[in-house]
Structure formats: structure tokens, C-alpha cells
Design a protein around this motif. Structure first.
Motif, PDB file in Angstrom:
ATOM      1  N   GLU A 211      58.611 -30.069 -35.333  1.00 45.79           N
ATOM      2  CA  GLU A 211      57.860 -29.553 -36.291  1.00 45.79           C
ATOM      3  C   GLU A 211      57.942 -30.318 -37.443  1.00 45.79           C
ATOM      4  N   LEU A 212      59.260 -31.251 -37.968  1.00 44.13           N
ATOM      5  CA  LEU A 212      59.181 -31.948 -39.041  1.00 44.13           C
ATOM      6  C   LEU A 212      58.135 -33.050 -38.940  1.00 44.13           C
ATOM      7  N   ALA A 213      57.909 -33.825 -37.982  1.00 45.94           N
ATOM      8  CA  ALA A 213      56.762 -34.531 -37.835  1.00 45.94           C
ATOM      9  C   ALA A 213      55.240 -34.208 -38.238  1.00 45.94           C
ATOM     10  N   VAL A 214      55.380 -32.812 -37.743  1.00 48.67           N
ATOM     11  CA  VAL A 214      53.798 -32.354 -38.042  1.00 48.67           C
ATOM     12  C   VAL A 214      53.904 -31.783 -39.522  1.00 48.67           C
ATOM     13  N   LEU A 215      54.876 -31.423 -40.017  1.00 48.23           N
ATOM     14  CA  LEU A 215      54.972 -30.961 -41.477  1.00 48.23           C
ATOM     15  C   LEU A 215      54.702 -32.111 -42.357  1.00 48.23           C
ATOM     16  N   ASN A 216      55.614 -33.389 -42.157  1.00 47.73           N
ATOM     17  CA  ASN A 216      55.194 -34.256 -42.833  1.00 47.73           C
ATOM     18  C   ASN A 216      53.897 -35.028 -42.755  1.00 47.73           C
ATOM     19  N   ASP A 217      53.172 -34.798 -41.657  1.00 53.91           N
ATOM     20  CA  ASP A 217      51.808 -35.524 -41.465  1.00 53.91           C
ATOM     21  C   ASP A 217      51.007 -34.584 -42.304  1.00 53.91           C
ATOM     22  N   MET A 218      51.024 -33.292 -42.056  1.00 55.96           N
ATOM     23  CA  MET A 218      50.203 -32.396 -43.006  1.00 55.96           C
ATOM     24  C   MET A 218      50.284 -32.407 -44.413  1.00 55.96           C
ATOM     25  N   LEU A 219      51.664 -32.741 -44.632  1.00 57.08           N
ATOM     26  CA  LEU A 219      52.069 -32.970 -46.171  1.00 57.08           C
ATOM     27  C   LEU A 219      51.280 -34.140 -46.837  1.00 57.08           C
ATOM     28  N   ASP A 220      51.338 -35.256 -46.061  1.00 55.84           N
ATOM     29  CA  ASP A 220      50.715 -36.470 -46.427  1.00 55.84           C
ATOM     30  C   ASP A 220      49.175 -36.317 -46.536  1.00 55.84           C
ATOM     31  N   ALA A 221      48.689 -35.693 -45.778  1.00 54.34           N
ATOM     32  CA  ALA A 221      47.366 -35.530 -45.939  1.00 54.34           C
ATOM     33  C   ALA A 221      46.826 -34.752 -46.973  1.00 54.34           C
ATOM     34  N   ARG A 222      47.634 -33.672 -47.493  1.00 55.42           N
ATOM     35  CA  ARG A 222      47.200 -32.974 -48.524  1.00 55.42           C
ATOM     36  C   ARG A 222      47.537 -33.362 -49.773  1.00 55.42           C
ATOM     37  N   GLN A 223      48.567 -34.446 -49.958  1.00 59.31           N
ATOM     38  CA  GLN A 223      49.141 -35.008 -50.985  1.00 59.31           C
ATOM     39  C   GLN A 223      48.011 -36.077 -51.511  1.00 59.31           C
ATOM     40  N   ALA A 224      47.510 -36.593 -50.185  1.00 60.15           N
ATOM     41  CA  ALA A 224      46.328 -37.764 -50.623  1.00 60.15           C
ATOM     42  C   ALA A 224      44.867 -37.090 -51.063  1.00 60.15           C
ATOM     43  N   VAL A 225      44.697 -35.876 -50.661  1.00 61.40           N
ATOM     44  CA  VAL A 225      43.743 -35.290 -51.218  1.00 61.40           C
ATOM     45  C   VAL A 225      43.707 -34.920 -52.562  1.00 61.40           C
TER      46      VAL A 225
END
Length: 229
Positions: A211-225
Motif C-alpha cells: 500500500e505504501l507504493a499506492v499511497l506515494n503514487d497518489m500523493l505525487d499526483a495530487r501534489q503535482a495538481v
């Protein structure tokens, strides 16, 4: 046993409310396994064991994850975040119910006067102290921290946030929380002997690492937005 030495450390109130259904089911399942076919008590962990400490502390750790996940589901309409939060809620409620059931089966109290994480410091594992992140916080009435726990201030900010801001803060807090949970479960794998405790600790290491991989991917996407990148 007298508790005159001070008020016992308890699982947060949110766990009592949210975990009732899971606890009722698990308690019924474990009741029948407390005895062998010959009617004798099976070998079980004692007070002060790594198993007991792990079961209590991981329940408290899980309860905070459930609290944060409940909060973010009320703060955002994003289906991806809401789905992830629901999955974390259901998984960690069920696991906390298992640990509640173990303590009942072992005839041990759900609360203890021992400081959080003391089950690690009092073993002969030869391990050094767990490194706690900046978001680690002391349990009520204790100077000892559990790794990855969000502070009261962080929980307050999450409760006040909305939309993408809530999503980003939740994901940041949950990354730290999962990292701490993996560290605790990995330590348990090095210390506990009970088969059920070992299986759950391994399940936590495996599932939360994924889940850490999923959490980090989702975080990166939202920080970029949020930064317009």
C-alpha cells in the motif's frame, strides 16, 4: 489485579465505537479454540510478553488509521481516495478485532500500565530502538512514542481540511503511519512465538508495504495538481 499505580493505557475511544462488529465476531471465533480437545488450556502468551504488547499497541495504531480514514472520507468526494480510505478502514478494523480476540483468549486485559512499545525494549532481541518520524506522537500519559503516529495537531488539521488539501495531508500522514506500522510488525516477527501473531505481523508487513507504493503514487499526483506542475 489492582490498577492503583495509575490509569491504564487504553485503546482510543474511536476503536471502541468502530470495532464493535469486528470484535464480536472474532471473540466468538476464538472462544472455542481456547481449550484443547482434552479440556486443558493451551499454551498462551503471558502478561509482559511481546505478543501482548504487540496486540495492544497495534490495536491503538490501527485505531488512528481508521480515525484518519473516516475523517478524509467526510472531507473529499475523490473516489480513489475514498476507496483507499474505506479499504484501510475495513482491513484495520478486522485486524484489530483479531488482536482484541487474542487478548480475550489469553485471559489478558485489553489495557496495560506498561508504556507503549515496552514489549520491544524488554526483550533479548538485540535490536536497537525504533527510529520515530517527525509525525510520531506520545501515547496519552507516556513519553514513549509509537512509530508513525500522527500528532494531535495533525489530526486537527486533517479535520479542518477539505478537498485536495485534505487528500494530500491524509496521504502524507498515512505514508508515515504505514511506515511505522511496518516497523512495528517487522519487530514483532523478530520477537513473537505465537503462530497467529506471527501470521498477522507478516500480513501487516506485506499489505502495508504494498500500500505504501499506492499511497506515494497518489500523493505525487495530487501534489503535482496542487502546485500546478
Amino acid at each position: 489485579m489492582s490498577e492503583s499505580a495509575g490509569a491504564p493505557r487504553r485503546v482510543p475511544t474511536v476503536a471502541v465505537v468502530i470495532l464493535v462488529a469486528a470484535v464480536v465476531g472474532v471473540a466468538g471465533l476464538v472462544a472455542g479454540s481456547a481449550l484443547t480437545s482434552g479440556g486443558d488450556r493451551v499454551s498462551r502468551p503471558a502478561e509482559g510478553s511481546a505478543e501482548a504488547g504487540f496486540a495492544r499497541d497495534m490495536q491503538a495504531h490501527h485505531a488512528q488509521a481508521v480515525e484518519m480514514s473516516t475523517t478524509v472520507r467526510d472531507a473529499t468526494e475523490d473516489p480513489e481516495v475514498r476507496s483507499l480510505a474505506l479499504d484501510i478502514m475495513l482491513t484495520q478494523q478486522q485486524q484489530a478485532g483479531q488482536m482484541y480476540g487474542w487478548l480475550e483468549q489469553w485471559d489478558l486485559p485489553q489495557a496495560s500500565l506498561a508504556a507503549p512499545m515496552q514489549w520491544m525494549s524488554e526483550t533479548d532481541s538485540g535490536m536497537g530502538p525504533i527510529e520515530h518520524g517527525a509525525d510520531a506522537t506520545a501515547a496519552p500519559g507516556s513519553d514513549t512514542v509509537m512509530p508513525g503516529m500522527a500528532s494531535d495537531a495533525d489530526l486537527g488539521r486533517l479535520a479542518d481540511a477539505g478537498g485536495v488539501d485534505a487528500e494530500v495531508l491524509y496521504l502524507r500522514l498515512m505514508v508515515a503511519h504505514h511506515e511505522g506500522g511496518v516497523a512495528m510488525a517487522q519487530a514483532a516477527l523478530d520477537l513473537v512465538e505465537d503462530d497467529d501473531a506471527r501470521r498477522l505481523a507478516q500480513a501487516i508487513v506485506s499489505s502495508q508495504t504494498a500500500e505504501l507504493a499506492v499511497l506515494n503514487d497518489m500523493l505525487d499526483a495530487r501534489q503535482a495538481v496542487s502546485t500546478g506542475q
